[in-house]
Design a protein around this motif. Structure first.
Motif: not given
Length: 127
Positions: A34-42, A64-73, A92-94
């Protein structure tokens, strides 16, 4: 042949018994991915704080697909598997104060949303 499953931005799907059943049916040990993007609420819904959702959990292992250097996921972290399936060092750390729907609309290589279109009405529809 057993099926494989990858979800993007999935909410908690059912109680622990249901999740164990789904995970047992899938080809990947421990369930799907299950892929989760950064701070997705769902993926944080439904909240286990409220009845009847206290026992709701995720199926599969989190990526977990994190954002880095203004590049989403742009950074993908494969999270630890655990009984609760929510690695405290991943999504869960967000903080709940950062959760948002915008991150739900953008996943690695996938753009989600409502397509833009216009509706043209015929003159015949207006009397």
């Amino acid at each position: 042949m057993r099926p494989q499953l990858t979800t993007f931005g999935s909410p908690r799907v059912g109680n622990h018994k249901f999740v164990q059943h789904v995970d047992a049916l899938l080809a990947t040990e421990g369930g799907g991915l299950r892929v989760v993007h950064e701070a997705d609420i769902v993926p944080h819904l439904p909240r286990p704080l409220f009845l009847p959702f206290q026992d709701y959990a995720h199926s599969g292992r989190e990526a977990w697909a994190k954002d880095s250097d203004d590049v989403p996921a742009s950074v993908l972290v494969l999270c630890q598997e655990g009984g609760e399936r929510e690695d405290p060092s991943c999504s869960a750390s967000v903080s709940p104060l950062r959760w948002n729907i915008v991150d739900h609309m953008a996943y690695p290589g996938i753009r989600l949303g409502v397509p833009k279109f216009t509706i043209q009405a015929s003159q015949e529809l207006f009397f």
